[in-house]
Design an enzyme around this catalytic site. Structure first.
Site, PDB file in Angstrom:
ATOM      1  N   ASN A  92       0.834  -1.115   0.006  1.00 19.90           N
ATOM      2  CA  ASN A  92      -0.069   0.026   0.079  1.00 19.90           C
ATOM      3  C   ASN A  92       0.965   1.261  -0.087  1.00 19.90           C
ATOM      4  OD1 ASN A  92      -1.653   2.110   0.327  1.00 19.90           O
ATOM      5  ND2 ASN A  92      -2.266   1.524   2.668  1.00 19.90           N
ATOM      6  N   LYS A 119       0.131   4.308  -0.283  1.00 22.97           N
ATOM      7  CA  LYS A 119      -0.531   5.390   0.363  1.00 22.97           C
ATOM      8  C   LYS A 119      -0.369   6.592  -0.827  1.00 22.97           C
ATOM      9  CE  LYS A 119       0.589   3.724   4.820  1.00 22.97           C
ATOM     10  NZ  LYS A 119       0.236   3.848   6.189  1.00 22.97           N
ATOM     11  N   HIS A 125      -9.478   1.197   5.272  1.00 18.90           N
ATOM     12  CA  HIS A 125      -8.167   1.273   5.870  1.00 18.90           C
ATOM     13  C   HIS A 125      -8.341   2.185   7.044  1.00 18.90           C
ATOM     14  CE1 HIS A 125      -3.943   2.583   6.480  1.00 18.90           C
ATOM     15  NE2 HIS A 125      -3.706   1.594   5.835  1.00 18.90           N
ATOM     16  N   GLU A 135      -6.515   4.737   7.878  1.00 19.83           N
ATOM     17  CA  GLU A 135      -6.391   6.073   7.877  1.00 19.83           C
ATOM     18  C   GLU A 135      -7.756   6.641   7.055  1.00 19.83           C
ATOM     19  OE1 GLU A 135      -2.799   5.862   5.571  1.00 19.83           O
ATOM     20  OE2 GLU A 135      -1.773   5.106   7.276  1.00 19.83           O
ATOM     21  N   GLU A 159      -5.038  -4.923  10.871  1.00 25.08           N
ATOM     22  CA  GLU A 159      -4.047  -3.968  11.055  1.00 25.08           C
ATOM     23  C   GLU A 159      -4.332  -3.192  12.529  1.00 25.08           C
ATOM     24  OE1 GLU A 159      -2.244  -2.609   7.388  1.00 25.08           O
ATOM     25  OE2 GLU A 159      -4.097  -1.657   7.331  1.00 25.08           O
ATOM     26  N   GLY A 210       2.539   2.314  10.593  1.00 24.56           N
ATOM     27  CA  GLY A 210       3.407   3.545  10.480  1.00 24.56           C
ATOM     28  C   GLY A 210       4.375   3.761  11.667  1.00 24.56           C
ATOM     29  N   SER A 213       3.815  -1.935  10.380  1.00 23.08           N
ATOM     30  CA  SER A 213       5.171  -2.007  10.313  1.00 23.08           C
ATOM     31  C   SER A 213       5.842  -3.461   9.988  1.00 23.08           C
ATOM     32  CB  SER A 213       5.606  -1.531  11.964  1.00 23.08           C
ATOM     33  OG  SER A 213       5.014  -0.209  12.009  1.00 23.08           O
TER      34      SER A 213
HETATM   35  C1  PEP Z   1      -0.582   0.236   5.886  1.00 22.02           C
HETATM   36  O1  PEP Z   1      -0.664   1.224   5.508  1.00 22.02           O
HETATM   37  O2  PEP Z   1      -1.477  -0.438   5.721  1.00 22.02           O
HETATM   38  C2  PEP Z   1       0.605  -0.223   6.916  1.00 22.02           C
HETATM   39  C3  PEP Z   1       0.361  -1.257   7.512  1.00 22.02           C
HETATM   40  O3  PEP Z   1       1.639   0.791   6.768  1.00 22.02           O
HETATM   41  P1  PEP Z   1       3.156   0.342   7.481  1.00 22.02           P
HETATM   42  O4  PEP Z   1       3.391  -1.025   7.147  1.00 22.02           O
HETATM   43  O5  PEP Z   1       3.955   1.523   7.156  1.00 22.02           O
HETATM   44  O6  PEP Z   1       2.841   0.379   9.000  1.00 22.02           O
END
Ligand code: PEP
Length: 251
Positions: free
Chosen positions: A8, A10, A95, A97, A167, A173, A213
């Protein structure tokens, strides 16, 4: 069982990154009989460049969002028909966000999930608890509730074509990954919730990804867990070498 690794991007990336990323993924998946399916979700303007770079390689085209209306005066939005026109195979829904910054509710996630399935694009339904919810012991009930609403009204065959991504919000992040045990335990809870909608065999066949992460170092041990079928990768999916190592961890 095949693992699914989704990147992803973003609101990041460039045409040059699309080209180098696809080259890097191709060199990894070409070396093997491909026990891993890879999907890249770039920002919308790069879907065409991505499709061209992929050619006939087995790499999925992912979107990060979709609007619920089929067309019309919705400036700045993307319809499911436009995604289909670019041969999009997967689309993220809910998601964290989108939920926290753009007010997406469980109900909207359900609408988008159904719309995507109706147009033969696989929804990647993202669920996850905040740190506060985890610390107050509400993590399992939060995730179960998010998922139950998202899956409302889906038939068995629709469920089979869906992907779930766990998640934890506190791990996205932040550099903090859930431990393998924490992640796998939640995946087992998710699998049980799926069983309420379908037979155990069907629930077993639904891919449940971990995201938060994930990097080249921790991907291997996460992917070895009994109920982790793949990863949704944010930051590390912008680095061709790291993303390739994550794919290799799933082979
Ligand atoms: C994500 O954006 O779905 C995500 C898991 O980001 P990151 O791997 O940077 O934590």
């Amino acid at each position: 069982m095949t693992k699914l690794i989704i990147g992803n991007w973003k609101m990041n990336g460039s045409q040059a990154l699309v080209a180098s990323m696809v080259e890097s993924i191709k060199s990894v998946i070409n070396q093997t009989s491909s026990s891993v399916q890879v999907v890249v979700c770039p920002p919308f303007p790069y879907l065409g460049v991505l499709k061209q770079a992929i050619g006939d390689a087995n790499i999925g085209i992912g979107a990060q969002n979709v609007h619920t209306q089929l067309s019309g005066a919705f400036t700045g939005e993307i319809s499911v028909g436009i995604l289909k026109d670019w041969q999009t195979t997967h689309c993220l829904v809910g998601h964290s966000e989108r939920r926290s910054l753009f007010g997406e509710t469980d109900q909207l996630v359900q609408e988008k999930t159904k719309l995507l399935l109706d147009h033969e694009i696989k929804p990647v339904i993202c669920v996850g608890e905040t740190l506060e919810q985890r610390e107050s012991g509400q993590h399992e009930s939060t995730v179960t509730q998010q998922l139950k609403v998202a899956l409302k009204g889906l038939s068995s065959s629709e469920l089979e074509r869906s992907v779930v991504a766990y998640e934890p919000v506190w791990a996205i992040g932040t550099g903090k990954t859930a431990s393998e045990e924490q992640a796998n335990q939640m995946h087992i809870v998710i699998r049980k919730t799926l069983e309420e909608h379908a037979t155990p065999d069907l629930a077993k066949s639904v891919m449940i990804l971990y995201g938060g992460s994930v990097n080249a170092k921790n991907a291997g041990s996460l992917l070895q867990q009994s109920d982790i079928d793949g990863c949704l990768v944010g930051g590390a999916s912008l680095k061709p070498e790291d993303f390739s190592q994550i794919i290799q961890a799933g082979l």
